[in-house]
Scaffold this motif. Structure first.
Motif, PDB file in Angstrom:
ATOM      1  N   TYR A  96     -19.921  34.924  12.692  1.00  0.00           N
ATOM      2  CA  TYR A  96     -18.906  34.269  13.518  1.00  0.00           C
ATOM      3  C   TYR A  96     -19.464  33.868  14.882  1.00  0.00           C
ATOM      4  N   PHE A 136     -19.796  31.098   9.888  1.00  0.00           N
ATOM      5  CA  PHE A 136     -18.397  30.703   9.922  1.00  0.00           C
ATOM      6  C   PHE A 136     -18.165  29.745  11.081  1.00  0.00           C
ATOM      7  N   GLU A 174     -14.936  29.676  12.575  1.00  0.00           N
ATOM      8  CA  GLU A 174     -13.811  30.193  13.359  1.00  0.00           C
ATOM      9  C   GLU A 174     -14.316  30.936  14.600  1.00  0.00           C
ATOM     10  N   LEU A 213     -19.061  41.129  14.267  1.00  0.00           N
ATOM     11  CA  LEU A 213     -18.576  39.776  13.989  1.00  0.00           C
ATOM     12  C   LEU A 213     -19.731  38.784  13.932  1.00  0.00           C
ATOM     13  N   HIS A 223     -11.907  39.392  10.640  1.00  0.00           N
ATOM     14  CA  HIS A 223     -12.472  38.609   9.533  1.00  0.00           C
ATOM     15  C   HIS A 223     -11.390  38.257   8.518  1.00  0.00           C
TER      16      HIS A 223
END
Length: 901
Positions: free
Chosen positions: A479, A454, A456, A474, A762
């Protein structure tokens, strides 16, 4: 209201899946088309026959337009998604097809991303057209779906080789049939739920595979891209890893499909037919899952991934009345069916992990719900790395917990009703020793729906157990995570609040190294609110914040003399010792005020730091002290005095230094309602002379300016207010966990909170995802131990194993002298486990996807071909040939059942 467009009404009426419905302007068949289809397009579509391929020339004659203009409109409608095309004829010329709404144009229209953003009402249109036509017909559909909708196709490796199977039940059959003609596009169902704000965290991506002419259609209309066989297999494997269900289209006879979908239960309209309406005939495969009870260890992996809620945890042991008869879902085979039979809340109901009668107490009582039976079984077989992997599905810090866990699993252990509880924590500690050696550590791979990281960025504030647990999960999802920690090293209270003789620092460092190897970034010596603000981090691109700074400050007693030299809170003292053990000394007689685990740690540390004598004074009796029994016993063995039922009244001082403490007799600690409300006998006093006082009666959160300028709100005790399920504060992008939300608890509680924080974050960082819909609330209940057949004579009489002790190492009395089990002890202790829990499958809810079998590492759950008739596929035009015979037989059964009743 705008004037009705007659051509759109006629077109909606023509292609609706709802039998006998007169379409009006209020119906989705109308407004779903009206927002994107022009009247001229409708003229062309009305000239076509539903699901009958035709050339542009033939259509042009019927609609009385030029071939050129007709082709232009057909191409526009293809891009919109109203029509599809193929080349399935002898000379391979292009033909156009006007499909029904579902499966067909409703979802093709959702695959046009730009169009959906401009017309979000298309999401409601697709949702309703995937539901309304089926509300009445689903109870009348025989096994296999009768040429309606989608059809589950099992994970191929889950199909037993010993059983006969039809070729169409194998994904490989379809891939070979359409070899070298594959395309992939975004999932319409996931997009629909995202636009409706009802996503469940399963994000839209290239997951739906078109085959044959559909592959060309997807590419030529901008809805997908070509892929090769290797990428198809990668997508299918990734889908299985994430627990998605393979489905094929089921409207074009046994020899034709146009798509293989990889469906998430919380969003899939095809799977919804069996879950919302409780009519699994619509989609289930020919297979059903069943559990080999003696092999099952109630790890719960199959339960967590079961898309239909068919698998739930129950018990293996017999009750006093024999085996439990678990309920099964009622089916419409011989029962009148209506809305009263539906499960409107199926997305949440399917996330229930456990039957009401309960399951293994060890799993239920653990705040993180570790798969205890599972890792014990693996350890007994010498599969230590596998056991470590299984533990880390729920707990990233097993070595830490092996040293300091308060062992609620053991308190609840059923074996304790026979003799002594299984030494669960000692087995976990043995397994977790692999974390201390780089060669045997388990570094979990990234796993998410797309197989790509990801973008973000997430900020975790506080490197204690809650924050690092959130960072672990995470990062495992892909992430980019940065952990901000104000101290010079990560670890939080694990590093600074727990003495080394209980938790050695190299144990913490080893497990933190796993996070580093995963790619988690640690920025230590940075206090958010002082050195950098939340707002500045937002400007730096962070999309969400997990705040878990712990309750790092000690509480004072609020009595005279507390400001004297020689008086510290217990946490201040522990922090000094942990950060500079060699130079932190304490002299003279030392009094520790408090009776919890922290107070015991403080007392034992003071003794090691040079105190001539140490005594503890607490409000509670010896039997009701909150500290763990073994901790109290070890303190007493070290010569620490434990004085119960005394509360501090005053600290005596001379020239600004402590000289003693006056205590008053505590008569009771709690009132009748159970609230903390100590009552004292002020006439009964005790004066204790001392040179040092360490106050360990509670903890508090030091917020500083961390949440300054945010909407976050606080409770009276200094904890922050947040949603009890999502941990979201009044500032939407700030989530909390651990002691800052619950108040002081144990490391395992914080670890469990960190994982839940990951789930919320998430969902939060992806617009359109609900923080609560279809969320697994991880609610487990214990089986009733009072209702079990526990005859001691039927069990082995092996005694609980006790780990050895290490020899003291010179002057280093801060070493943890507790040893781990030997391999022989692990096997012996594992053999004492009664194996209380087991998965139970409801055969009426199972849809035969086989996902459960891919998650089981104990050969305990398998598919069997119980429903061979479910492998039959029909053309949509022939559906009544299948439905009518079944419908008539069903009506007869209902009548007979009514007469019997």
């Amino acid at each position: 209201m705008a004037e009705a467009r007659e051509l759109i009404l006629k077109l909606g009426q023509k292609i609706t899946d709802r039998i006998g419905v007169k379409v009006t302007t209020e119906d989705p068949e109308y407004w779903g088309l009206a927002c994107v289809i022009t009247d001229e397009m409708a003229e062309v579509a009305l000239a076509m026959k539903v699901r009958v391929p035709a050339t542009a020339q033939w259509i042009a004659k019927r609609c009385k337009k030029s071939v050129e203009r007709t082709e232009e409109l057909l191409q526009e409608m293809s891009v919109i998604g109203l029509i599809e095309y193929n080349w399935e004829n002898e000379d391979h010329h292009k033909q156009y097809v006007l499909p029904m709404f579902v499966p067909g144009c409703a979802e093709f229209m959702m695959m046009n991303a730009k169009q959906v953003e401009e017309h979000p009402e298309l999401a409601d249109f697709f949702e309703q057209m995937a539901r309304l036509p089926l509300e009445k017909v689903t109870p009348m559909v025989p096994q296999g779906g009768a040429g309606i909708g989608m059809h589950v196709i099992p994970v191929e490796k889950a199909i037993p080789s010993s059983q006969e199977s039809a070729s169409i039940e194998h994904i490989s059959y379809w891939l070979n049939k359409y070899k070298d003609k594959y395309a992939v596009g975004a999932c319409s169902c996931r997009r629909q739920q995202r636009v409706r704000g009802e996503g469940t965290g399963d994000l839209e991506d290239d997951l739906c595979i078109g085959v044959g002419d559909m592959a060309d259609y997807l590419v030529e209309t901008g809805k997908g891209r070509y892929i090769d066989y290797d990428e198809v297999m990668e997508i299918l494997q990734r889908a299985e890893d994430n627990g998605y269900v393979h489905q094929i289209t089921n409207i074009d006879s046994e020899e034709k499909i146009f798509a293989i979908c990889n469906c998430a239960i919380g969003v899939c309209n095809g799977l919804r037919t069996s879950q919302l309406f409780n009519t699994p005939n619509m989609s289930r495969s020919a297979y059903r899952a069943s559990v080999t009870k003696e092999n099952c260890v109630a790890c719960g992996r199959c339960v967590e991934y079961c898309p239909s809620g068919a698998a739930r945890l129950g018990q293996k042991l017999c009750t006093k009345n024999g085996e439990i008869e678990y309920p099964v879902q009622e089916l419409p085979d011989e029962t009148k069916w209506g809305r009263d039979k539906w499960s409107v809340d199926y997305r949440d109901k399917n996330q229930i992990n456990c039957y009401d009668t309960g399951t293994a107490p060890c799993k239920a009582s653990c705040p993180a719900h570790l798969p205890v039976q599972g890792y014990i079984k693996m350890a007994s077989q010498g599969k230590y790395l596998d056991a470590l992997k299984l533990i880390k599905t729920e707990n990233p810090f097993p070595a830490v917990c092996g040293a300091i866990c308060n062992r609620r699993c053991e308190d609840a252990c059923t074996r304790g009703r026979v003799d002594q509880a299984v030494a669960i924590d000692e087995i976990k500690k043995f397994i977790a020793e692999q974390e201390l050696h780089a060669k045997t550590r388990y570094i979990p791979p990234m796993l998410n729906y797309s197989g790509k990281p990801f973008q973000e960025k997430i900020a975790v504030i506080g490197a204690g157990p809650a924050g690092m647990s959130a960072a672990f999960y995470l990062k495992k999802m892909g992430y980019p995570v940065t952990v901000f920690e104000k101290e010079k090293r990560p670890g939080g209270m694990l590093m600074n609040g727990i003495p080394s003789f209980r938790l050695e620092k190299d144990v913490i460092e080893a497990e933190i190294d796993v996070l580093r190897e995963m790619g988690v970034e640690f920025r230590c010596g940075v206090e958010v609110g002082r050195d950098i603000t939340v707002q500045k981090l937002r400007q730096d691109g962070y999309k969400a914040f997990y705040v878990a700074i712990g309750a790092q400050d000690g509480r004072k007693a609020g009595i005279p003399g507390e400001d004297a030299k020689g008086v510290l809170t217990g946490l201040e003292f522990l922090r000094c010792v942990n950060q500079d053990m060699e130079n932190t000394r304490i002299a003279g007689r030392t009094v520790v005020i408090g009776g919890g685990n922290v107070a015991v740690d403080v007392a034992r540390t003071a003794l090691r730091a040079g105190a001539s004598s140490v005594s503890m004074y607490c409000l509670e009796t010896r039997e009701t002290m909150p500290a763990a029994g073994d901790e109290i016993e070890e303190a007493a063995q070290e010569g620490i005095g434990i004085c119960n039922s005394w509360g501090p009244k005053e600290i005596l001082t001379e020239n600004g230094r402590v000289t003693g403490v006056v205590f008053k007799k505590c008569v009771s600690v709690f009132d009748e309602s159970g609230r903390f409300h100590p009552v004292y006998d002020e006439e009964q006093l005790l004066t204790v002379e001392c040179e040092a006082v360490l106050v360990a009666i509670g903890q508090s959160v030091r917020w500083g300016e961390l949440l300054a300028g945010t909407k976050a709100e606080f409770n009276r005790n200094g904890t922050v207010k947040a949603d009890p399920v999502t941990y979201q504060t009044a500032e939407p992008d700030i989530f909390v966990g651990g002691d800052v939300y619950t108040g002081p608890k144990f490391a395992i509680d914080a670890i469990a909170a960190g994982k839940e924080g990951c789930v919320s974050i998430h969902r939060f960082v992806h617009p359109g995802q609900s923080l609560t819909i279809g969320r697994n609330l991880r609610q487990f209940s214990e089986l009733d131990k009072d209702n079990l057949q526990l005859d001691p004579e039927t069990f082995d009489n092996a005694k609980r194993q006790v780990p050895g002790r290490k020899s003291p190492d010179g002057n280093n009395n801060f070493r943890d002298l507790r040893s781990t089990f030997t391999e022989e002890q692990v096997r012996a202790e594992a053999g004492r486990c009664l194996g209380c829990g087991a998965t139970v499958v409801d055969p009426n809810k199972c849809i035969g996807c086989g996902v459960c079998t891919t998650k089981c590492e104990f050969d305990a759950i398998h598919l069997s071909r119980d429903l061979p008739e479910a492998s039959r596929m029909y053309k949509a035009e022939d559906k009544m040939k299948a439905i009518l015979p079944y419908m008539l037989k069903r009506e007869i059964r209902i009548i007979r059942k009514g007469k019997k009743g």
